[in-house]
Design a protein around this motif. Structure first.
Motif, PDB file in Angstrom:
ATOM      1  N   ALA A  47       0.918  -1.072  -0.127  1.00  0.00           N
ATOM      2  CA  ALA A  47       0.076  -0.036   0.000  1.00  0.00           C
ATOM      3  C   ALA A  47       0.742   1.186   0.136  1.00  0.00           C
ATOM      4  N   SER A  48       0.550   2.379  -0.450  1.00  0.00           N
ATOM      5  CA  SER A  48       1.268   3.531  -0.496  1.00  0.00           C
ATOM      6  C   SER A  48       0.336   4.617  -0.243  1.00  0.00           C
ATOM      7  N   LEU A  49       1.058   6.045  -0.412  1.00  0.00           N
ATOM      8  CA  LEU A  49       0.375   7.165  -0.291  1.00  0.00           C
ATOM      9  C   LEU A  49       0.313   8.303  -1.436  1.00  0.00           C
ATOM     10  N   LEU A  50      -0.493   8.874  -1.530  1.00  0.00           N
ATOM     11  CA  LEU A  50      -0.649   9.971  -2.490  1.00  0.00           C
ATOM     12  C   LEU A  50      -1.300  10.968  -2.194  1.00  0.00           C
ATOM     13  N   ILE A  51      -0.724  12.388  -2.653  1.00  0.00           N
ATOM     14  CA  ILE A  51      -1.574  13.505  -2.599  1.00  0.00           C
ATOM     15  C   ILE A  51      -1.969  13.740  -3.856  1.00  0.00           C
ATOM     16  N   GLN A  52      -3.265  13.757  -4.158  1.00  0.00           N
ATOM     17  CA  GLN A  52      -3.859  13.571  -5.400  1.00  0.00           C
ATOM     18  C   GLN A  52      -5.347  14.577  -5.471  1.00  0.00           C
ATOM     19  N   GLU A  53      -5.753  14.709  -6.740  1.00  0.00           N
ATOM     20  CA  GLU A  53      -6.994  15.467  -6.954  1.00  0.00           C
ATOM     21  C   GLU A  53      -8.050  14.844  -6.279  1.00  0.00           C
ATOM     22  N   ASN A  54      -8.913  15.529  -5.358  1.00  0.00           N
ATOM     23  CA  ASN A  54      -9.762  15.265  -4.434  1.00  0.00           C
ATOM     24  C   ASN A  54     -11.221  15.528  -4.790  1.00  0.00           C
ATOM     25  N   ALA A  55     -11.598  16.220  -6.041  1.00  0.00           N
ATOM     26  CA  ALA A  55     -12.710  16.690  -6.565  1.00  0.00           C
ATOM     27  C   ALA A  55     -13.247  15.857  -7.433  1.00  0.00           C
ATOM     28  N   ALA A  56     -12.730  15.132  -8.498  1.00  0.00           N
ATOM     29  CA  ALA A  56     -13.065  14.636  -9.666  1.00  0.00           C
ATOM     30  C   ALA A  56     -12.863  13.199  -9.368  1.00  0.00           C
ATOM     31  N   PRO A  57     -14.018  12.300  -9.103  1.00  0.00           N
ATOM     32  CA  PRO A  57     -13.750  10.885  -9.093  1.00  0.00           C
ATOM     33  C   PRO A  57     -12.764  10.046 -10.230  1.00  0.00           C
ATOM     34  N   ALA A  58     -13.278  10.680 -11.513  1.00  0.00           N
ATOM     35  CA  ALA A  58     -12.803   9.990 -12.717  1.00  0.00           C
ATOM     36  C   ALA A  58     -10.971  10.146 -12.702  1.00  0.00           C
ATOM     37  N   ALA A  59     -10.680  11.381 -12.074  1.00  0.00           N
ATOM     38  CA  ALA A  59      -9.144  11.150 -11.737  1.00  0.00           C
ATOM     39  C   ALA A  59      -8.460  10.026 -11.036  1.00  0.00           C
ATOM     40  N   ARG A  60      -9.269   9.822 -10.082  1.00  0.00           N
ATOM     41  CA  ARG A  60      -8.775   8.468  -9.045  1.00  0.00           C
ATOM     42  C   ARG A  60      -8.994   7.170 -10.044  1.00  0.00           C
ATOM     43  N   ARG A  61     -10.107   7.256 -10.832  1.00  0.00           N
ATOM     44  CA  ARG A  61     -10.349   5.789 -11.542  1.00  0.00           C
ATOM     45  C   ARG A  61      -9.457   5.773 -12.627  1.00  0.00           C
ATOM     46  N   ASP A  62      -9.052   6.924 -13.333  1.00  0.00           N
ATOM     47  CA  ASP A  62      -7.815   6.840 -14.414  1.00  0.00           C
ATOM     48  C   ASP A  62      -6.531   6.353 -13.627  1.00  0.00           C
ATOM     49  N   LEU A  63      -6.207   6.768 -12.377  1.00  0.00           N
ATOM     50  CA  LEU A  63      -5.056   6.505 -11.742  1.00  0.00           C
ATOM     51  C   LEU A  63      -4.969   5.337 -11.469  1.00  0.00           C
ATOM     52  N   GLU A  64      -6.233   4.594 -10.948  1.00  0.00           N
ATOM     53  CA  GLU A  64      -6.247   3.153 -10.546  1.00  0.00           C
ATOM     54  C   GLU A  64      -6.117   2.504 -11.828  1.00  0.00           C
ATOM     55  N   ARG A  65      -6.665   2.716 -12.920  1.00  0.00           N
ATOM     56  CA  ARG A  65      -6.441   1.857 -14.191  1.00  0.00           C
ATOM     57  C   ARG A  65      -4.994   2.044 -14.710  1.00  0.00           C
ATOM     58  N   TYR A 118      -4.474  10.438   0.192  1.00  0.00           N
ATOM     59  CA  TYR A 118      -4.974   8.983  -0.092  1.00  0.00           C
ATOM     60  C   TYR A 118      -4.181   8.015   0.264  1.00  0.00           C
ATOM     61  N   LEU A 119      -4.712   6.910   0.999  1.00  0.00           N
ATOM     62  CA  LEU A 119      -3.912   5.549   1.060  1.00  0.00           C
ATOM     63  C   LEU A 119      -4.430   4.993  -0.065  1.00  0.00           C
ATOM     64  N   PHE A 120      -3.395   4.185  -0.848  1.00  0.00           N
ATOM     65  CA  PHE A 120      -3.416   3.655  -2.132  1.00  0.00           C
ATOM     66  C   PHE A 120      -3.317   2.193  -1.806  1.00  0.00           C
ATOM     67  N   GLU A 121      -4.390   1.522  -1.740  1.00  0.00           N
ATOM     68  CA  GLU A 121      -4.645  -0.019  -1.443  1.00  0.00           C
ATOM     69  C   GLU A 121      -4.189  -0.648  -2.458  1.00  0.00           C
ATOM     70  N   HIS A 122      -3.203  -1.724  -2.740  1.00  0.00           N
ATOM     71  CA  HIS A 122      -2.809  -2.202  -3.829  1.00  0.00           C
ATOM     72  C   HIS A 122      -3.235  -3.541  -4.003  1.00  0.00           C
ATOM     73  N   ARG A 123      -3.777  -4.154  -2.753  1.00  0.00           N
ATOM     74  CA  ARG A 123      -4.263  -5.349  -2.712  1.00  0.00           C
ATOM     75  C   ARG A 123      -5.787  -5.574  -2.794  1.00  0.00           C
ATOM     76  N   ARG A 124      -6.375  -6.537  -3.622  1.00  0.00           N
ATOM     77  CA  ARG A 124      -7.934  -6.908  -3.614  1.00  0.00           C
ATOM     78  C   ARG A 124      -8.669  -7.167  -2.466  1.00  0.00           C
ATOM     79  N   ALA A 125      -8.046  -7.823  -1.561  1.00  0.00           N
ATOM     80  CA  ALA A 125      -8.840  -8.114  -0.326  1.00  0.00           C
ATOM     81  C   ALA A 125      -8.735  -6.820   0.639  1.00  0.00           C
ATOM     82  N   PRO A 126      -9.702  -6.833   1.500  1.00  0.00           N
ATOM     83  CA  PRO A 126      -9.665  -5.671   2.733  1.00  0.00           C
ATOM     84  C   PRO A 126      -8.574  -5.808   3.590  1.00  0.00           C
TER      85      PRO A 126
END
Length: 138
Positions: A47-65, A118-126
């Motif tokens: 898992a990791s940390l990011l400072i990132q856009e917090n207004a547009a959910p699309a930005a988060r989805r694009d980063l995840e993809r 943001y905490l960037f969780e990189h694993r699928r499971a909780p």
């Protein structure tokens, strides 16, 4: 000069960017420190940390993809002790960061208008992730 620390536990529902800004803001307010430097440290390698856009959910989805594309699950990895998402999680963590330093000015983090932590969780499971917070200042 004063300093204070705490451990923050974040329960993630699975992979993705999970905003934790509000929890950190609350803790800073409780410290009574108005001017200083905050360090946030993630105590995990998948898992990791990011400072990132917090207004547009699309930005988060694009980063995840994007991260799913550059470090995909695959049977080509030697390290798969905890499943097929194990090594990709380590790669994604290595490409980001596990530590952030953020100035605190007038009792608030000096984040930009659209920035969140943001905490960037990189694993699928909780998972239950632990962050160490350290604030030094006056």
């Amino acid at each position: 000069m004063r300093q204070t620390t705490t451990m923050l536990t974040i329960a993630t529902p699975g992979a993705g960017l999970h905003e934790i800004t509000d929890r950190i803001v609350r803790w800073i307010g409780e410290t009574g420190i108005d001017e200083g430097l905050l360090t946030v440290f993630c105590r995990h390698t998948s898992a990791s940390l990011l400072i990132q856009e917090n207004a547009a959910p699309a930005a988060r989805r694009d980063l995840e993809r994007y991260f799913a594309r550059i470090a995909p699950e695959s049977d080509r990895y030697e390290h798969d002790d905890e499943g097929p998402d194990d090594m990709p999680a380590h790669l994604r963590s290595a490409l980001t960061t596990v530590q952030l330093s953020i100035p605190v000015i007038r009792g608030e983090m000096a984040l930009g208008t659209w920035q969140g932590i943001y905490l960037f969780e990189h694993r699928r499971a909780p998972h239950r992730r632990t962050l160490a917070l350290h604030l030094i200042g006056e």
